[in-house]
Design an enzyme around this catalytic site. Sequence first.
Site, short mmCIF file in Angstrom:
data_model
loop_
_atom_site.label_atom_id
_atom_site.label_comp_id
_atom_site.label_asym_id
_atom_site.label_seq_id
_atom_site.Cartn_x
_atom_site.Cartn_y
_atom_site.Cartn_z
N TRP A 59 0.82 -1.20 0.00
CA TRP A 59 0.00 0.00 0.00
C TRP A 59 0.87 1.27 0.00
O TRP A 59 1.92 1.32 0.62
CB TRP A 59 -0.87 0.04 1.23
CG TRP A 59 -2.01 -0.92 1.38
CD1 TRP A 59 -2.78 -1.04 2.50
CD2 TRP A 59 -2.55 -1.85 0.45
NE1 TRP A 59 -3.75 -2.00 2.31
CE2 TRP A 59 -3.63 -2.51 1.06
CE3 TRP A 59 -2.21 -2.20 -0.87
CZ2 TRP A 59 -4.39 -3.48 0.40
CZ3 TRP A 59 -2.95 -3.18 -1.51
CH2 TRP A 59 -4.02 -3.80 -0.89
N ASN A 100 -6.82 -0.20 -5.16
CA ASN A 100 -7.10 -1.57 -4.78
C ASN A 100 -8.59 -1.85 -4.95
O ASN A 100 -9.43 -1.23 -4.28
CB ASN A 100 -6.72 -1.82 -3.31
CG ASN A 100 -7.18 -3.19 -2.83
OD1 ASN A 100 -6.85 -4.20 -3.44
ND2 ASN A 100 -7.96 -3.21 -1.76
N GLU A 101 -8.90 -2.73 -5.89
CA GLU A 101 -10.26 -3.20 -6.13
C GLU A 101 -11.28 -2.09 -6.33
O GLU A 101 -12.33 -2.03 -5.67
CB GLU A 101 -10.68 -4.12 -4.97
CG GLU A 101 -9.74 -5.31 -4.83
CD GLU A 101 -10.07 -6.22 -3.67
OE1 GLU A 101 -9.65 -7.39 -3.71
OE2 GLU A 101 -10.74 -5.77 -2.72
N ARG A 152 -14.36 0.04 -7.37
CA ARG A 152 -15.75 -0.19 -7.77
C ARG A 152 -16.51 1.12 -7.58
O ARG A 152 -16.08 1.99 -6.85
CB ARG A 152 -16.42 -1.25 -6.90
CG ARG A 152 -15.80 -2.62 -6.85
CD ARG A 152 -16.76 -3.53 -6.11
NE ARG A 152 -16.21 -4.82 -5.76
CZ ARG A 152 -16.94 -5.80 -5.24
NH1 ARG A 152 -18.23 -5.60 -5.00
NH2 ARG A 152 -16.40 -6.96 -4.94
N TYR A 183 -11.49 -15.20 -4.98
CA TYR A 183 -11.93 -15.60 -3.65
C TYR A 183 -13.27 -16.34 -3.77
O TYR A 183 -14.34 -15.74 -3.63
CB TYR A 183 -12.08 -14.38 -2.73
CG TYR A 183 -10.77 -13.70 -2.45
CD1 TYR A 183 -9.87 -14.25 -1.54
CD2 TYR A 183 -10.42 -12.51 -3.09
CE1 TYR A 183 -8.64 -13.64 -1.28
CE2 TYR A 183 -9.20 -11.90 -2.84
CZ TYR A 183 -8.32 -12.47 -1.93
OH TYR A 183 -7.11 -11.87 -1.68
N GLU A 210 -4.26 -11.34 -6.49
CA GLU A 210 -4.73 -11.74 -5.16
C GLU A 210 -5.51 -13.03 -5.32
O GLU A 210 -6.37 -13.14 -6.19
CB GLU A 210 -5.69 -10.70 -4.54
CG GLU A 210 -5.06 -9.48 -3.94
CD GLU A 210 -6.08 -8.70 -3.11
OE1 GLU A 210 -6.99 -9.33 -2.55
OE2 GLU A 210 -5.96 -7.47 -3.04
#
Length: 466
Positions: A101, A234-235, A237, A317, A350
């Site tokens: 990060w 990060n991810e 949306r 995941y 990931e």
Amino acid sequence: MPICESASKVVEPSGSEPALGWRLGWLGVAALMLGCMKSPASAAAASPQPGVEPSATFELAGKPFCFAGANNYYPIYKSRAAVSDVFAAARALGFRVMRVWAMLDRGSLDGSVPNVDGAGHKQGVYFQYWDAARQRPAYNDGPDGLQRLDHVLQAAAEHDIKLIIVLTNNWREFGGMDQYLVWYGKQQHHEFFTAPELRQAYRDWAYHVVTRQSALTGLSYREDPTIFGWELANEPRCKNASAFDSDSGWDHDTLTRWAHEMSSYVKSLDPNHLVSVGDEGFLNQGGEHWTYRGQDGVDHRALTALPNVDFGTFHLYPEHWGMPPSSDERWISDHLRIARELGKPTLLEEYGSPVVRAPDNRGALSSGWPLRQSRYRRWNELLLEQGGGAALAWMLAGVDDDGQRYPDFDGFSFQRDDETGRLLGGYAARFASAPACQIQTEQAEQTAAQRQPSAFVRVRRPPRSY
């Protein structure tokens, strides 16, 4: 990135450890959804490995660069000893890349503008805060600020590890996008991507980090070959399972437009390093499962196709996404196919299958290992067999500041000497000579970067024909 096991049973870490809110974000969403190359023998073209289609790969020092690696969120605020230990662990396993990060955002220091993530700092460390007097974000460049990131780069270089550096978080852990919203009095998560003042605040942060000069080495970040590349978020949306979620005001082009603007901007600041979006890989092509229906405005193909995005990213995941049995294999195959079609590398950056440890979260595994072992073998084998060249597990941990193993808060952490570490260390050796990187390139197809080896990671295109 993973989440805790249930929304009603979240293990709150002690002290100033992160509550890992991206995991809470995942739970909210899940609940809603469930409701190096071999030396060429000659200049002639070599045939691809049987069953492996030619695809773009990464390149380092003029040679194809395939690798295994891991993620870790805590190096930016842990002690130097703990940081060095986790990089030593990565090196011992043969990992070549770590994803870390570069965000730790809080409200104002005087408390007039609240934090979205607890105390707003991690063990006293924070990077950005709201300057109440100037009414704008300000940066902490001191020993408990960005000098911590300087040390992360230095420690990674000492262990010959490349870093993917993530500039903000979709989830509320470490502040992230919702902290920007609170700074400017906004109420909807997607406004991070659309409101002009928030887009400018992000651009300012990107400029500050990308052009930073290390207080330890004197080297500018954009000139530091330790950095593999910059990741926009990060991810990302248009929603994050918080009170700021809105079903209106955005569409499936919102995130793509933002990524186009910001990838172009980062490239204008730093042409040396690669740029990625950091999306989870959700596809907007229709299908029975929500991961194929453009979830929360994510269109992986469109994001990866952007001209200043150098490589694709996707996550995996199965439990938390409610994926049907065996669909995990299709997920990997679909993303490798899209990467080939776009002529870019892709990275499974990931992945995780949860386990349960002893009550202190530091002990031996009590359940979950057989399924994790089976999945990690299957996923890594599939990547190797189908031309994938890179994978980063979530997450490698080491020794904490108290001298003990870092707790496995989310059920996804592993250590260099445990079952998972031994398994993935074996795959690191195999990725180093992955079939994707054994496909030799015709002399006529070599790029300028291949003719002039670079210390920076590049993209290596496949030959047009064999």
